[in-house]
Design a protein around this motif. Structure first.
Motif, PDB file in Angstrom:
ATOM      1  N   PHE A   1       0.792  -1.222   0.000  1.00  0.00           N
ATOM      2  CA  PHE A   1       0.000   0.000   0.000  1.00  0.00           C
ATOM      3  C   PHE A   1       0.833   1.284   0.000  1.00  0.00           C
ATOM      4  O   PHE A   1       0.331   2.353  -0.342  1.00  0.00           O
ATOM      5  CB  PHE A   1      -0.945   0.021   1.209  1.00  0.00           C
ATOM      6  N   GLY A   2       2.103   1.221   0.432  1.00  0.00           N
ATOM      7  CA  GLY A   2       2.926   2.421   0.517  1.00  0.00           C
ATOM      8  C   GLY A   2       2.889   3.027   1.908  1.00  0.00           C
ATOM      9  O   GLY A   2       1.875   2.953   2.606  1.00  0.00           O
ATOM     10  N   TRP A   3       4.001   3.660   2.304  1.00  0.00           N
ATOM     11  CA  TRP A   3       4.121   4.180   3.669  1.00  0.00           C
ATOM     12  C   TRP A   3       3.160   5.318   3.965  1.00  0.00           C
ATOM     13  O   TRP A   3       2.815   5.563   5.112  1.00  0.00           O
ATOM     14  CB  TRP A   3       5.560   4.647   3.913  1.00  0.00           C
ATOM     15  N   GLY A   4       2.727   6.027   2.933  1.00  0.00           N
ATOM     16  CA  GLY A   4       1.833   7.158   3.172  1.00  0.00           C
ATOM     17  C   GLY A   4       0.360   6.820   3.129  1.00  0.00           C
ATOM     18  O   GLY A   4      -0.485   7.708   3.302  1.00  0.00           O
ATOM     19  N   SER A   5       0.014   5.552   2.936  1.00  0.00           N
ATOM     20  CA  SER A   5      -1.393   5.168   2.817  1.00  0.00           C
ATOM     21  C   SER A   5      -2.047   5.060   4.194  1.00  0.00           C
ATOM     22  O   SER A   5      -1.393   4.838   5.207  1.00  0.00           O
ATOM     23  CB  SER A   5      -1.502   3.819   2.091  1.00  0.00           C
TER      24      SER A   5
END
Length: 330
Positions: A85-89
């Protein structure tokens, strides 16, 4: 404590060989099934342990237990979700923030609890905190190392499960030597930091050595795997012995058990966080390499992911060494 560390290293050695044999000749599920008879033997062996002196019954700190369990589980889950999902999700930030809040609540509960699960006085001691920090960061790095070496040996080099286990046993034997022949002999004669800091640096050197690997590297076993396994094993053995001693040094009564439990929990927490975090970094780095190098061979992206994560693991150990210098100094 040298014997304590050596027993763990010996168990790892037996497990690596047994796991390889079971996976290759019976099936990987038997690596899980075999724990049932082992657990039964451990329960039977507990009957031989001398009974403790009668003590006053205490109350279970249920709130502290639930908050710590939920908090650490949420943090590990967030690290694991970062790759897809990505670290900023929100799928990562929500459980990560929730885990931090739960752990903050755990500390608040422990400070006020009449019989806390983990008395805060166990952690506020500078030298003991340094020991906890050193062993946690060591396990963050080393369990990622074990994971990548297993993947690399079988997926890239084409080793069988047994050959992979025999390769990893070099690390276990080096840890045995480091705990018994080095730390076991020097513990009590030199300051703990004299063992902890060089141990962390040796393990870091072993991991950073592997960052030179590529998909086409030749003579990998002799030039890379053996030196890396020896350095990381010696470093692990030299760190476990003095940190285990510092964890319970000066403790009395209930605090001895709490400090010992916290030390073991620090190892398990480091292993869980390291596996989730470094595996996520490896997958992300591999995907980025694959996108930037469309014509590269498939193994190139895989190896790049591993070496990137191992570079981070080496950096974690270097940071641990720097932080340990002032903390474990008496």
């Amino acid at each position: 404590f040298g014997v304590f560390a050596a027993v763990g290293a010996a168990g790892s050695a037996v497990g690596l060989i047994a796991g390889g044999l079971l996976t290759e000749y019976v099936g990987w599920r038997w690596c899980l099934y075999v724990n049932v008879p082992v657990a039964v033997l451990a329960v039977c062996g507990a009957a031989l342990v001398p009974a403790d002196r009668p003590v006053a019954r205490g109350r279970l700190d249920a709130a502290g237990a639930l908050l710590s369990l939920a908090g650490f589980a949420a943090v590990v889950y967030a690290f694991d979700r970062a790759e897809p999902f990505g670290w900023g999700s929100s799928e990562v930030l929500a459980p990560l923030a929730g885990g931090v809040l739960l752990l903050a609540a755990f500390v608040a509960v422990e400070v006020r609890a009449p019989e806390p699960l983990l008395p805060m006085r166990v952690l506020v001691h500078r030298v003991r905190a340094g020991a906890f920090l050193a062993i946690t960061l060591m396990f963050v790095a080393v369990f990622g190392f074990y994971l990548f070496m297993s993947y690399y040996a079988q997926g890239v080099l084409g080793y069988s499960p047994v050959e992979t286990g025999l390769t990893l046993i070099i690390n276990a034997l080096a840890a045995l030597a480091g705990s018994m022949l080095v730390a076991g002999r020097l513990h009590g004669r030199v300051a703990p930091g004299v063992l902890i800091v060089p141990g962390l640096l040796a393990a870091a050197a072993g991991m950073l050595l592997l960052t030179g690997l590529t998909a086409g590297t030749a003579d990998v076993f002799v030039r890379y795997l053996v030196p890396s396994m020896v350095l990381t094993g010696l470093g692990l053995g030299c760190v476990i012995t003095p940190t285990a001693a510092l964890a319970t040094e000066g403790m009395r009564g209930h605090d001895v058990g709490a400090a010992s439990a916290a030390y073991n929990a620090a190892q398990q927490l480091g292993a869980a966080l390291g596996t989730a975090l470094l595996n996520t970094l490896a997958a992300s780095a591999g995907a980025a390499y694959r996108a930037a190098h469309r014509g590269a061979v498939p193994d190139a992206a895989v190896v790049h992911g591993y070496t990137t994560a191992l570079a981070v693991a080496g950096g974690v150990l270097l940071a641990a060494a720097c932080l340990s210098v002032p903390l474990v100094r008496r």
